[in-house]
Write a protein that holds these residues in place. Structure first.
Motif, short mmCIF file in Angstrom:
data_model
loop_
_atom_site.label_atom_id
_atom_site.label_comp_id
_atom_site.label_asym_id
_atom_site.label_seq_id
_atom_site.Cartn_x
_atom_site.Cartn_y
_atom_site.Cartn_z
N HIS A 1 0.77 -1.42 -0.18
CA HIS A 1 0.00 0.26 0.19
C HIS A 1 0.68 1.27 0.05
O HIS A 1 0.54 2.11 -1.08
N ALA A 2 2.09 1.25 0.96
CA ALA A 2 2.83 2.36 0.67
C ALA A 2 3.57 3.01 -0.97
O ALA A 2 3.72 3.64 -1.26
N VAL A 3 4.15 1.28 -1.61
CA VAL A 3 4.43 1.76 -3.15
C VAL A 3 3.50 2.39 -3.68
O VAL A 3 3.65 2.86 -4.26
N GLN A 4 2.32 1.34 -3.55
CA GLN A 4 1.25 2.09 -3.89
C GLN A 4 0.61 3.85 -3.73
O GLN A 4 0.36 4.47 -4.63
N GLU A 5 1.14 3.80 -2.84
CA GLU A 5 0.63 5.63 -2.32
C GLU A 5 1.61 6.25 -3.68
O GLU A 5 1.63 7.47 -3.78
N LEU A 6 2.92 5.72 -3.15
CA LEU A 6 4.07 7.04 -4.02
C LEU A 6 3.52 6.79 -5.57
O LEU A 6 3.41 7.63 -6.30
N VAL A 7 3.73 5.63 -5.81
CA VAL A 7 3.35 5.48 -7.66
C VAL A 7 1.68 6.59 -7.78
O VAL A 7 1.61 7.33 -8.78
N ARG A 8 0.31 6.76 -6.60
CA ARG A 8 -0.35 7.34 -6.85
C ARG A 8 -0.30 8.60 -7.21
O ARG A 8 -0.54 9.75 -7.58
N ARG A 9 1.17 8.95 -6.43
CA ARG A 9 1.48 10.79 -5.84
C ARG A 9 2.27 10.51 -7.17
O ARG A 9 2.73 12.25 -7.26
N GLY A 10 2.55 10.20 -7.92
CA GLY A 10 3.13 10.45 -8.73
C GLY A 10 5.11 10.61 -8.80
O GLY A 10 6.05 11.14 -9.82
N GLN A 11 5.02 9.36 -7.29
CA GLN A 11 6.55 9.68 -6.87
C GLN A 11 7.56 8.67 -7.58
O GLN A 11 8.34 8.23 -7.04
N ALA A 12 7.08 7.77 -8.12
CA ALA A 12 7.38 6.09 -8.58
C ALA A 12 6.21 5.46 -9.70
O ALA A 12 4.84 6.11 -9.77
N ILE A 13 7.22 4.75 -9.96
CA ILE A 13 6.49 4.01 -11.68
C ILE A 13 6.80 2.28 -10.52
O ILE A 13 8.10 2.33 -10.94
N THR A 14 6.40 1.83 -10.88
CA THR A 14 6.23 0.64 -10.97
C THR A 14 6.33 -0.14 -12.67
O THR A 14 4.91 0.42 -13.09
N THR A 15 7.25 -0.72 -12.64
CA THR A 15 7.70 -2.28 -13.96
C THR A 15 7.39 -3.23 -13.68
O THR A 15 8.05 -3.62 -12.70
N PRO A 16 6.24 -3.62 -14.26
CA PRO A 16 6.40 -5.60 -13.83
C PRO A 16 7.84 -6.22 -13.89
O PRO A 16 8.06 -6.24 -15.24
N GLY A 17 8.38 -6.61 -13.08
CA GLY A 17 9.54 -7.95 -13.87
C GLY A 17 10.56 -6.66 -13.56
O GLY A 17 12.17 -7.56 -13.28
N ARG A 18 10.35 -5.68 -12.96
CA ARG A 18 11.37 -4.38 -13.01
C ARG A 18 12.04 -3.59 -12.44
O ARG A 18 13.24 -3.42 -11.47
N GLY A 19 10.84 -3.57 -10.94
CA GLY A 19 10.75 -3.50 -9.97
C GLY A 19 10.35 -1.29 -9.98
O GLY A 19 9.19 -1.32 -10.46
N THR A 20 10.61 -1.13 -8.53
CA THR A 20 9.67 -0.09 -8.73
C THR A 20 10.58 1.40 -8.67
O THR A 20 12.09 1.26 -7.97
N TRP A 21 10.72 2.52 -9.08
CA TRP A 21 11.40 3.34 -9.15
C TRP A 21 11.17 4.63 -8.78
O TRP A 21 9.73 5.39 -9.04
N ALA A 22 11.96 5.58 -8.30
CA ALA A 22 11.59 6.64 -7.85
C ALA A 22 11.43 7.71 -8.99
O ALA A 22 12.46 8.06 -9.71
N VAL A 23 10.81 8.83 -9.05
CA VAL A 23 10.30 9.74 -10.56
C VAL A 23 11.12 10.58 -9.51
O VAL A 23 10.29 11.86 -8.42
N ARG A 24 11.91 12.12 -9.65
CA ARG A 24 12.30 13.00 -8.99
C ARG A 24 12.15 13.78 -10.83
O ARG A 24 12.18 13.56 -11.53
N ASP A 25 11.52 15.32 -9.23
CA ASP A 25 11.67 15.91 -10.42
C ASP A 25 12.52 16.71 -11.74
O ASP A 25 13.62 16.79 -10.71
#
Length: 63
Positions: A39-63
């Protein structure tokens, strides 16, 4: 959500990233259930602060 906020603060401070830890690792680090960590990871994605790529992981999105 406190875990999402803490993860983002750590990204901003340069302690994490650009790839974020796995949901399992987040759960272990914060001593929470897998669902709570996910849920915490999903919240970061919802905020636009991270993207999740299946099989590759979750990456921070910095301005």
């Amino acid at each position: 959500m406190q875990i999402a906020d803490d993860l983002w603060q750590r990204v901003a401070a340069g302690e994490l990233g650009p790839r974020l830890p796995s949901v399992r690792a987040i759960g272990s680090e914060y001593d929470v259930a897998h669902a709570t960590a996910a849920h915490a990871v999903q919240e970061l994605v919802r905020r636009g602060q991270a993207i999740t790529t299946p099989g590759r992981g979750t990456w921070a999105v910095r301005d």
